[in-house]
Design a protein around this motif. Structure first.
Motif, PDB file in Angstrom:
ATOM      1  N   VAL A  50      -0.051  17.234 -19.647  1.00  9.62           N
ATOM      2  CA  VAL A  50      -1.422  17.157 -20.149  1.00  9.62           C
ATOM      3  C   VAL A  50      -2.316  17.848 -19.140  1.00  9.62           C
ATOM      4  O   VAL A  50      -2.231  17.564 -17.937  1.00  9.62           O
ATOM      5  CB  VAL A  50      -1.887  15.689 -20.325  1.00  9.62           C
ATOM      6  N   GLY A  63      -6.450  15.845 -17.735  1.00 14.19           N
ATOM      7  CA  GLY A  63      -6.269  14.421 -18.047  1.00 14.19           C
ATOM      8  C   GLY A  63      -7.260  13.489 -17.362  1.00 14.19           C
ATOM      9  O   GLY A  63      -7.363  12.325 -17.737  1.00 14.19           O
ATOM     10  N   CYS A  64      -7.994  13.994 -16.368  1.00 17.34           N
ATOM     11  CA  CYS A  64      -8.991  13.127 -15.714  1.00 17.34           C
ATOM     12  C   CYS A  64     -10.360  13.252 -16.377  1.00 17.34           C
ATOM     13  O   CYS A  64     -11.329  12.618 -15.947  1.00 17.34           O
ATOM     14  CB  CYS A  64      -9.112  13.458 -14.227  1.00 17.34           C
ATOM     15  N   GLY A  97      -9.172  13.756 -22.301  1.00 14.97           N
ATOM     16  CA  GLY A  97      -7.858  13.801 -21.656  1.00 14.97           C
ATOM     17  C   GLY A  97      -7.411  12.435 -21.147  1.00 14.97           C
ATOM     18  O   GLY A  97      -6.242  12.066 -21.263  1.00 14.97           O
ATOM     19  N   SER A  98      -8.342  11.678 -20.586  1.00 10.58           N
ATOM     20  CA  SER A  98      -7.956  10.372 -20.028  1.00 10.58           C
ATOM     21  C   SER A  98      -7.531   9.403 -21.129  1.00 10.58           C
ATOM     22  O   SER A  98      -6.596   8.617 -20.946  1.00 10.58           O
ATOM     23  CB  SER A  98      -9.095   9.778 -19.182  1.00 10.58           C
ATOM     24  N   VAL A 133      -3.980  10.559 -22.116  1.00 10.35           N
ATOM     25  CA  VAL A 133      -2.941  10.180 -21.151  1.00 10.35           C
ATOM     26  C   VAL A 133      -2.569   8.707 -21.340  1.00 10.35           C
ATOM     27  O   VAL A 133      -1.388   8.344 -21.401  1.00 10.35           O
ATOM     28  CB  VAL A 133      -3.406  10.445 -19.693  1.00 10.35           C
ATOM     29  N   VAL A 180       4.419  11.474 -18.403  1.00  7.13           N
ATOM     30  CA  VAL A 180       3.237  12.333 -18.427  1.00  7.13           C
ATOM     31  C   VAL A 180       2.956  12.943 -17.061  1.00  7.13           C
ATOM     32  O   VAL A 180       2.842  12.229 -16.061  1.00  7.13           O
ATOM     33  CB  VAL A 180       1.985  11.539 -18.877  1.00  7.13           C
ATOM     34  N   ASN A 232      -0.074  15.019 -15.376  1.00  6.74           N
ATOM     35  CA  ASN A 232      -1.484  15.355 -15.606  1.00  6.74           C
ATOM     36  C   ASN A 232      -1.903  16.413 -14.598  1.00  6.74           C
ATOM     37  O   ASN A 232      -1.974  16.150 -13.399  1.00  6.74           O
ATOM     38  CB  ASN A 232      -2.314  14.072 -15.455  1.00  6.74           C
ATOM     39  N   ASP A 288      -4.900  18.510 -13.331  1.00  8.21           N
ATOM     40  CA  ASP A 288      -6.365  18.496 -13.420  1.00  8.21           C
ATOM     41  C   ASP A 288      -6.947  19.106 -12.148  1.00  8.21           C
ATOM     42  O   ASP A 288      -6.510  18.806 -11.035  1.00  8.21           O
ATOM     43  CB  ASP A 288      -6.867  17.056 -13.600  1.00  8.21           C
ATOM     44  N   LEU A 312      -8.595   7.163 -14.910  1.00  6.98           N
ATOM     45  CA  LEU A 312      -7.153   6.904 -15.017  1.00  6.98           C
ATOM     46  C   LEU A 312      -6.668   5.964 -13.923  1.00  6.98           C
ATOM     47  O   LEU A 312      -5.476   5.948 -13.608  1.00  6.98           O
ATOM     48  CB  LEU A 312      -6.379   8.225 -14.962  1.00  6.98           C
ATOM     49  N   TYR A 366       4.047   8.279 -14.792  1.00  2.00           N
ATOM     50  CA  TYR A 366       2.830   9.101 -14.647  1.00  2.00           C
ATOM     51  C   TYR A 366       2.825   9.846 -13.327  1.00  2.00           C
ATOM     52  O   TYR A 366       3.143   9.291 -12.278  1.00  2.00           O
ATOM     53  CB  TYR A 366       1.596   8.202 -14.717  1.00  2.00           C
TER      54      TYR A 366
END
Ligand code: DAU
Length: 338
Positions: free
Chosen positions: A5, A8-9, A13-14, A17, A27, A29, A31, A42, A51
């Motif tokens: 992703v 994601g932040c 996006g968050s 996720v 996942v 992320n 970013d 997140l 994660y």
């Protein structure tokens, strides 16, 4: 299943996720942590065994290639998204929203096993006069540098699909709102201003219409899309619209009502140049696949306003530094001149 992703932040996006982790995905992320990102979005994912966070830029081809290795799915939510900022600094929109997408396409074209889903916007169609609704094949007519950067990215997606036989899903969504959104956007900004008893700067006559979708309903739409990602080469556009179209003035009044603040705080100011009057998506195709938004606007707005009231302290720090400078640049003269 493994997903990469990007962005994601950020706001949407968050939520994505968190949804993917809940659904059992592994996942990563990626970013860049620009001003628009908020790692606190997140906080609860940190330490999750499935994660991983990587700070980096979607324009970094070597990094993107490395992270795509082994990914079944790439979801692109990394973007510069604020129309007003695109009027102040268009170049950064071209870099992230166009060059960044080309970088993802370059990395993905060598990986037929990796599905690519790209987040676009209803703004690629420009203003849609009532009672019209934009269908998936409606012509592009972007009005802002932001919208043009998203339309340009879509054209790049199309070119890669044609040239390399890639299958890419493009999500065109209406205005998403809910917790975690940056305070520069309409609903959080007006909520924070109302809470502080400060003027709420309404652009123009405030009769512009926006179609509002609660963030949780966006995640549900994405789940439906991910159930059946088309593999045939081409661009597969999906329209995600709530059908709940509300004039900005009415939204501003609802925020005042929810917070028990006087409507007099709503302050008409000079309009956004090139301001689109109305957005409206025809999302009948997605609805035929079983998706329905569950959260009515008034209910979602009440939850959102309550969230900002409770998390106001966390956002208060954004009132200093970068956001304070942006606010002055964007609104200083407008509010002084009203
Ligand atoms: O429609 C989807 C798009 O929705 C996304 O692609 C964009 O990334 C997202 O930012 C949003 O664009 P808008 O320009 O519609 O959102 P914004 O929150 O900036 O503004 C919503 C409406 O409120 C718009 O008609 C402008 C108006 N507005 C906004 C601000 C920030 C005001 O009247 N005063 C304000 O201070």
């Amino acid at each position: 299943m493994r997903a990469l992703v990007t962005g994601g932040c950020g706001f949407i996006g968050s939520h994505v996720v968190r949804g993917l982790l809940a659904d059992g995905w592994e996942v990563t992320n990626l970013d860049k942590l620009t001003y628009a990102a908020n790692p606190a979005n997140l906080a609860e994912a940190e330490g999750h065994p499935r994660y991983r966070f990587v700070q980096g830029d979607i324009c970094d081809l070597a990094l993107v290639r490395e992270l795509m290795d082994g990914a079944d799915l790439v979801l692109n939510f990394a973007a510069e998204t604020h129309v007003d900022r695109s009027l102040l600094e268009p170049g950064v929109f071209v870099r992230t929203d166009v060059e960044g997408v080309v970088t993802l396409l370059e990395a993905a074209r060598a990986r037929p096993g990796t599905a690519l889903v790209h987040m676009s916007t209803d703004e690629v169609f420009g203003s849609i006069p009532a009672p019209g609704e934009a269908a998936e094949d409606a012509p592009f007519a972007p009005s802002s540098p932001y919208a043009a950067s998203k339309a340009a990215a879509e054209l790049m997606v199309r070119a890669y699909a044609e040239t390399y036989g890639m299958a890419v899903t493009v999500l065109r969504c209406c205005n998403v709102y809910g917790p975690n959104q940056h305070v520069e956007k309409f609903i959080p900004l007006f909520t924070m201003r109302a809470l502080a008893g400060e003027p709420m700067p309404l652009y123009g006559d405030g009769m512009q219409e926006r179609e509002w979708l609660y963030a949780g309903d966006f995640v549900e739409a994405l789940r439906v899309v991910l159930r059946e990602l088309p593999a045939e080469p081409g661009v597969h556009a999906v329209h995600i619209g709530s059908g709940e179209r509300v004039r900005n003035r009415e939204t501003a009044e609802l925020i005042c009502e929810l917070l028990e603040r006087p409507r007099e705080l709503i302050t008409p100011v000079a309009d956004r140049p090139g301001h689109d009057r109305r957005y409206a998506l025809d999302s009948s195709r997605l609805r035929a696949r079983g998706w329905r938004p569950r959260v009515p606007f008034r209910e979602g707005l009440a939850a959102t306003v309550a969230w900002y009231r409770d998390h106001g302290a966390a956002w208060a720090q954004t009132a200093s530094g970068e956001f304070a400078r942006y606010f002055e640049r964007q609104y200083g003269e407008r509010l002084a001149r009203r």
